[in-house]
Design a protein around this motif. Structure first.
Motif, short mmCIF file in Angstrom:
data_model
loop_
_atom_site.label_atom_id
_atom_site.label_comp_id
_atom_site.label_asym_id
_atom_site.label_seq_id
_atom_site.Cartn_x
_atom_site.Cartn_y
_atom_site.Cartn_z
N TRP A 1 0.84 -1.20 0.00
CA TRP A 1 0.00 0.00 0.00
C TRP A 1 0.88 1.25 0.00
O TRP A 1 1.99 1.23 0.49
N SER A 2 0.35 2.32 -0.58
CA SER A 2 1.06 3.60 -0.61
C SER A 2 0.60 4.53 0.50
O SER A 2 1.34 5.38 0.96
N PHE A 3 -0.66 4.38 0.89
CA PHE A 3 -1.21 5.22 1.96
C PHE A 3 -2.39 4.52 2.61
O PHE A 3 -3.00 3.62 2.03
N ILE A 4 -2.67 4.95 3.83
CA ILE A 4 -3.89 4.57 4.54
C ILE A 4 -4.54 5.88 4.95
O ILE A 4 -3.94 6.68 5.68
N ALA A 5 -5.74 6.13 4.46
CA ALA A 5 -6.48 7.34 4.80
C ALA A 5 -7.60 6.96 5.77
O ALA A 5 -8.41 6.08 5.47
N LEU A 6 -7.61 7.59 6.93
CA LEU A 6 -8.65 7.32 7.91
C LEU A 6 -9.94 8.02 7.48
O LEU A 6 -9.91 9.06 6.84
N ASN A 7 -11.05 7.42 7.85
CA ASN A 7 -12.36 7.95 7.47
C ASN A 7 -13.10 8.42 8.72
O ASN A 7 -12.58 8.38 9.83
N ASP A 8 -14.32 8.84 8.52
CA ASP A 8 -15.22 9.28 9.58
C ASP A 8 -14.62 10.44 10.39
O ASP A 8 -14.15 11.41 9.81
N GLU A 9 -14.59 10.31 11.73
CA GLU A 9 -14.15 11.46 12.55
C GLU A 9 -12.67 11.77 12.41
O GLU A 9 -12.22 12.83 12.84
N TYR A 10 -11.89 10.88 11.83
CA TYR A 10 -10.46 11.12 11.62
C TYR A 10 -10.16 11.44 10.16
O TYR A 10 -9.01 11.33 9.72
N ASN A 11 -11.18 11.83 9.42
CA ASN A 11 -11.01 12.20 8.01
C ASN A 11 -9.92 13.26 7.88
O ASN A 11 -9.88 14.21 8.63
N GLY A 12 -9.01 13.06 6.96
CA GLY A 12 -7.90 13.99 6.76
C GLY A 12 -6.60 13.47 7.35
O GLY A 12 -5.53 14.01 7.07
N CYS A 13 -6.66 12.42 8.17
CA CYS A 13 -5.45 11.82 8.73
C CYS A 13 -5.00 10.72 7.78
O CYS A 13 -5.78 9.84 7.42
N VAL A 14 -3.73 10.78 7.37
CA VAL A 14 -3.20 9.84 6.40
C VAL A 14 -1.87 9.28 6.88
O VAL A 14 -1.03 10.00 7.39
N ILE A 15 -1.70 7.97 6.72
CA ILE A 15 -0.44 7.29 6.99
C ILE A 15 0.17 6.99 5.62
O ILE A 15 -0.47 6.34 4.80
N ARG A 16 1.36 7.49 5.37
CA ARG A 16 1.99 7.30 4.07
C ARG A 16 3.17 6.35 4.16
O ARG A 16 3.94 6.40 5.12
N LEU A 17 3.31 5.52 3.14
CA LEU A 17 4.46 4.64 3.04
C LEU A 17 5.52 5.39 2.24
O LEU A 17 5.36 5.63 1.06
N GLU A 18 6.59 5.78 2.90
CA GLU A 18 7.63 6.57 2.26
C GLU A 18 8.80 5.74 1.74
O GLU A 18 9.49 6.15 0.84
N ASP A 19 9.05 4.59 2.33
CA ASP A 19 10.23 3.81 1.97
C ASP A 19 9.83 2.37 1.67
O ASP A 19 9.64 1.56 2.57
N ARG A 20 9.68 2.07 0.41
CA ARG A 20 9.23 0.75 -0.02
C ARG A 20 10.21 -0.34 0.43
O ARG A 20 9.80 -1.43 0.80
N GLU A 21 11.51 -0.07 0.41
CA GLU A 21 12.49 -1.07 0.83
C GLU A 21 12.30 -1.46 2.30
O GLU A 21 12.40 -2.63 2.67
N LEU A 22 12.04 -0.46 3.16
CA LEU A 22 11.78 -0.76 4.56
C LEU A 22 10.50 -1.58 4.71
O LEU A 22 10.43 -2.50 5.52
#
Length: 68
Positions: free
Chosen positions: A27-48
């Motif tokens: 995955w490249s990102f996880i975007a939270l929904n509902d009350e946490y809309n706008g919070c995103v977890i991004r995968l920055e380093d594919r090797e890690l």
């Protein structure tokens, strides 16, 4: 353009969307929904991610979200 596929997931009780670009298995990102809309977890380093994907999943299952 990019080929984006989205998968709906539950992240510690929070509905979220996992995004995958161009058929990638990581995955490249996880975007939270509902009350946490706008919070995103991004995968920055594919090797890690490739090296520590199990550990990353475990860490994400321990994250607690709080709205301020």
């Amino acid at each position: 353009g990019t080929d984006l596929e989205c998968k709906q997931i539950d992240l510690r009780g929070c509905p979220a969307t996992q995004g995958y670009y161009n058929g990638d298995s990581a995955w490249s990102f996880i975007a939270l929904n509902d009350e946490y809309n706008g919070c995103v977890i991004r995968l920055e380093d594919r090797e890690l991610f490739d090296k520590y994907s199990d550990e990353i999943d475990l860490i994400l299952q321990t994250v607690k979200f709080t709205a301020y």
